[in-house]
Each structure stands twice: as C-alpha cells, then as structure tokens.
Write an enzyme that holds these catalytic residues in place. Sequence first.
Site, PDB file in Angstrom:
ATOM      1  N   CYS A 137       0.824  -1.198   0.000  1.00  0.00           N
ATOM      2  CA  CYS A 137       0.000   0.000   0.000  1.00  0.00           C
ATOM      3  C   CYS A 137       0.866   1.258   0.000  1.00  0.00           C
ATOM      4  O   CYS A 137       2.087   1.194  -0.056  1.00  0.00           O
ATOM      5  CB  CYS A 137      -0.901   0.012   1.236  1.00  0.00           C
ATOM      6  SG  CYS A 137      -1.853  -1.500   1.464  1.00  0.00           S
ATOM      7  N   GLY A 162       2.817  -2.979   3.638  1.00  0.00           N
ATOM      8  CA  GLY A 162       3.699  -4.130   3.692  1.00  0.00           C
ATOM      9  C   GLY A 162       2.958  -5.424   3.926  1.00  0.00           C
ATOM     10  O   GLY A 162       1.759  -5.540   3.702  1.00  0.00           O
ATOM     11  N   ASP A 164      -3.373  -9.349   8.231  1.00  0.00           N
ATOM     12  CA  ASP A 164      -2.228  -9.070   9.094  1.00  0.00           C
ATOM     13  C   ASP A 164      -2.274  -7.693   9.731  1.00  0.00           C
ATOM     14  O   ASP A 164      -1.572  -7.435  10.705  1.00  0.00           O
ATOM     15  CB  ASP A 164      -0.919  -9.262   8.326  1.00  0.00           C
ATOM     16  CG  ASP A 164      -0.855  -8.460   7.031  1.00  0.00           C
ATOM     17  OD1 ASP A 164      -1.861  -7.832   6.645  1.00  0.00           O
ATOM     18  OD2 ASP A 164       0.218  -8.485   6.381  1.00  0.00           O
TER      19      ASP A 164
END
Length: 631
Positions: free
Chosen positions: A2, A76, A100
């Site tokens: 992102c 990430g 995540d």
Amino acid sequence: MCGIAGLFHCGTIKPVDPARVERMCDVLAHRGPDGSGVWTAPGVGLGHRRLSIIDIAGSPQPMHSADERLVLVFNGEIYNFRALRRELEEQGAVFRTDGDTEVILAAWDRWGPDCVRHLDGMFAFALYDRTERTLFLARDRFGVKPLFMAHLSDGSMAFASELKGLLANPLLRREVDPRGIEDYMTWGYVPDGRSILKGVAKLPAGHTLLLHHDAPVPPPERYWDIDFTRRHAGNPRDLEAELLHHLKEAVGSRMVADVPLGAFLSGGVDSSTVVAFMAEHSRQPVRTCSIGFDVAHADETDHARSVARLFETDHAARQVSADQFEAIDTIAGMFDEPFADASALPTWRVCQLARESVTVALSGDGADEAFAGYRRQVFHAHEERLRGLIPQPVRQALLAPLGRVWPKADWAPRPLRAKATLLSLAGSGAQGYASALAVTPEPLRQSLYGEDLAAQIGGYRAETAIVDCMKNAPARSGLDAAQYADLKIWLPGDILTKIDRTSMAVSLEAREPLLDHRLVEFAAGLPEALRVRRAQGKWLLKKAMERYLPDEILYRPKQGFVTPIADWLRGPLAGRARGIANSAMLARTGWFDNTRVAQLAEDHIAGRSDHSRLLWQLVMLDRSLARLGIG
C-alpha cells in the site's frame, strides 16, 4: 502492499485538514488502487491507499482497534501474522478480520513499541494511540518498505511512502540539500537519513520513531541490527543443511497470498534459488518472467529460459532496447529524488511483464549482501589479507605514490587496471571499500563541482558514512564490515528503493525471501571461508544449491542485472550524453563545470574512457530536478 501518508503536530495540537491528507494519498494511488481512506483527529491525520493481497475484503484502512483507542495505517506484509495471531489470542486478544493489519494493532496493545521485534515481514506503518496521544512510526529491518518524513513550517511532522506524497503538501520547502547532491554524485542515490531536499529524511531501516504532541521530535531508535561477531560452530555439511532449511522456510513464508503469485527469474544463482524452492512449495507451475537486452554481452535470457525449463515454470520474457529510454521522465517520476541505477528501466519492464499475470512477485534480492556475492566484496576480502601482511606505513609510503602515477585504463584487461587497487591498498580497508562503492570518485566529483556548490558542501564527503559504518560495525573481519555496510547503506538506498518504486509503479507487490532476517542472521555467522573461497563468493550457498541447479548456473561468472548503458551512450543515446552539458536545467543551478562535463561526454563517446555511470547520473539529476520543479 500500500501507500501511507499523514500529519502529526509536535509541541502543539492544531486541526488537521482531511483534504490535505487526502491529496498526499491521491498521488500514491499507484501503490494502492484498490481502496483508500483518511482519518483525522485534533493534531493528527492518517491516510491510506490499498493494494489488496491478504483478506481482500476484510481489512480496510485506516484500521481502528475494537475499543477505538488505536488507529493504524500500514504498508507491507507480516509473514508470521498467523502464528502471532494464535499467540495473541492465547493471551486474550479478539480479532474481527483475517488479515495481518489487525495483528499489528493487537501486538502494539500487548507489547507497545517492542511489537516490531515480534514482526517478521516488510513494513512501514504509523500507529496513533489516542490514550497516550502518541504516533509510532516503524520501518522493517532491512528497509524494504520506504518512509519519508519532513518537518513543516506549521510545526507538524509529515510522512509518506514516497517523496511525492510530501510534495503534495504545500507547506513542504523545495530547497535542495547540497549534501544530498554530494551523496547522489557519489552513490547514484541519496541514502537513508537524508534526501535530496532540505528538511526531508527517510526513517532508517530497522528503526522506530515515537512522537508526542507535547514534546520535541526525538531521534529514531534502532530496534534491530546484524551481528557479524559470532561464528557458527559445526562442519560445512551441517551448516549447509541448516542453510537449506532457512531458504525453504523463507521462500515458503512469502508464498502466502490471496492473489496470483509469481517470480522474477534472471537466470542467476539468487533468483534461480527462489524459483527452485517455489517449485517445491507449489502444486501449480510457477509463473516466472525475465527481461533481456539488445546487447548480447548483457543478455541473460538464455540462462533464465534454461532454469524455467528445469523447473517447468510458466515463463515469459521480453527485451529492452535503447529506444525505451525515451521513458526517462516516467522513470524519474517513479523515484522523485534522483536515482541513477540504470537497471531501474529493465526492472520496471519486468515488473510490467509480471503484473500482466500476477499481483505478487518474489525476487532474489539480498543474497549478494548477505552471503558476499559481489565481486567488490571478494576483492575486498583478498585486499584485507594483503593489508594484514604489509604494515600500513609501508603501504602508504610505497603504494600511494605508485597509485597516483599509475594510468587509469578503463580499456585495459582487468589485471592491468591497477590504479584503484594500489590506492585502495595504501589506505585503510574501510577507505578502500568506500572508494570501490563510489560511482564517481572524489577527485572527479571535485573537478565537476562549481565554486558555489563546492563551498556549500564544504568538508563533507559522502564516503565518510561508509567508513564510519565499517569502523563501528559489529564485525570480526574486513569482509564482515563490508557486508555490514552493504546491508545498512547500499541495500536500502539502491537495491530496495529500485524494486519498491518500479514494482509499485505498476501496482505489483515484490517480496524478497532472501532477506528473511533469520536467514541473514545465519549468513552473518558463517565462517569467512564459507562465504568467500578463492575467487568464489556465496560459496556455501552455491554448494548447498548443487543438488538443485546445474554448474553452468551456479559457477558461471557473475553478471548481475547490468544495463548496457555504456554501449547505448556511445550509440543510440550519444545525443543524450552530449546534451547533458548544455542542459538548461543544470546550467541554471550553476552546480557543475559544463565545459568539463562536455569533455567527459566526448571522451566516452569516442571510447577513450568509460564515463557512462557519471553521464547517466547527470541525465537523471536533470530530469529529477525538472520533475521537482527546481532549477
């Protein structure tokens, strides 16, 4: 994968205009075309652009904790997020999503700033704690993901994944830092801790920064480092088996994705290693892609095809030629600040090729730094042995004068190019290695600088950063120290910057399994003889891969992703080489002696010297200044 951006007021609390944060994010849309979001509160604003990879529908950002206390924007992937999630659930954490991002929120709630020590991944994130009124910025261990920061005139700190995110804020000064020019002319990039603009820096790899509304900005804190002082015990066969275990784990952990996944394949040892273990992990043919050149000595596509056949991959290849350098303005726009690694063009092209069929691609980056695969590291190891045999005063008295008078012979066979070696041996190992890394040597830089720029740079020399890094490295040998400097400065500044910007320009996520931190820590503990043996670097890695790869891949001379820019600047791009001396943009700055630049261009075109890297540096500087609106 992102793009993130935001604002935080230090020393005061002022309203944050959501539209300003939104503009900072909009210019990062290429990093995240799948979604966007902005959140603001008194004194803080966070923005996000999303490229959906894991939990595609369920993890929008900015993400809030269940109690609304924490707000996060994250760029990430956290590869161990499932194991962390189980650990945190056992301690009472409750999750609402399957991705995540929420794991980072729970990790902060459990461990605070120490949460980064538990994260295995590539990341840059900003987390606001509404109770503590703090903003926590973090960057992964190696600097795979970027994070730019700037102090603005209204007292706020701005941050963004790319410099263009900061440039979208009207309060950012666009004043060039003369030391940034010295850095760029030395290395071909501006390392972490600084940028081409005054007041703008990158959060260093492996560092965090905790900001408070009612306190001045502190220095970043390092949370991880690479230790070369410990040597593994055990015989080479046992270490080889342990290495293979780490490699398999690293590749397997980076194959988790809810979107199509593939790999870059150059036909060299590193990318072929990654593809070999991807093939082991995958039930379907691995998708691979490679880029070749229209200059035979720089083309590796035959090697890539042979590896693709060996592992029966779904392979695609294309060729790059000099006429594609008409896209130079596009390339300059990807990097914002000047970036002179000419392999950025083919890297961008291979990313474009990969994006046609996948959203995530694994690369072989990092093995040369970790296992001593660069020729310069091998040469340095041998030079260090010679330094140990000859006292420094003797070397300085005999070799330095000889090196100064020895002719510079770019055209000669390598054994006859002794000038750099003699000068290197005359000084310390750190000084010699810094000189070997420099794209443009100090004497040549000094001959190019105009009086005003030379005065502004003063006594600052870019090589000092490498020298200091090596002197202070947790290392037992000169080779250790050289690898440490490569991992700390060269890797994030050049290699990882290149792959991040070129992949993100086409909304592709690139992952580097050979930079798994446990794998690199293992490599740092290898005895020197298992890294460099005679003229071979990456010795143990190659031995371990003999059961997977043929000798013609493992032991052919290292080529690397080398763009034939020297040939092109003497041929189809000769006009570019000549034109740089008359560039109106550079002329307005007064930074360089244009007569000297013109002579260097003619010497290169005529084949008297190889100044291709310097000329390309100046071309990219010219185009970057135009993009920045400076000059």
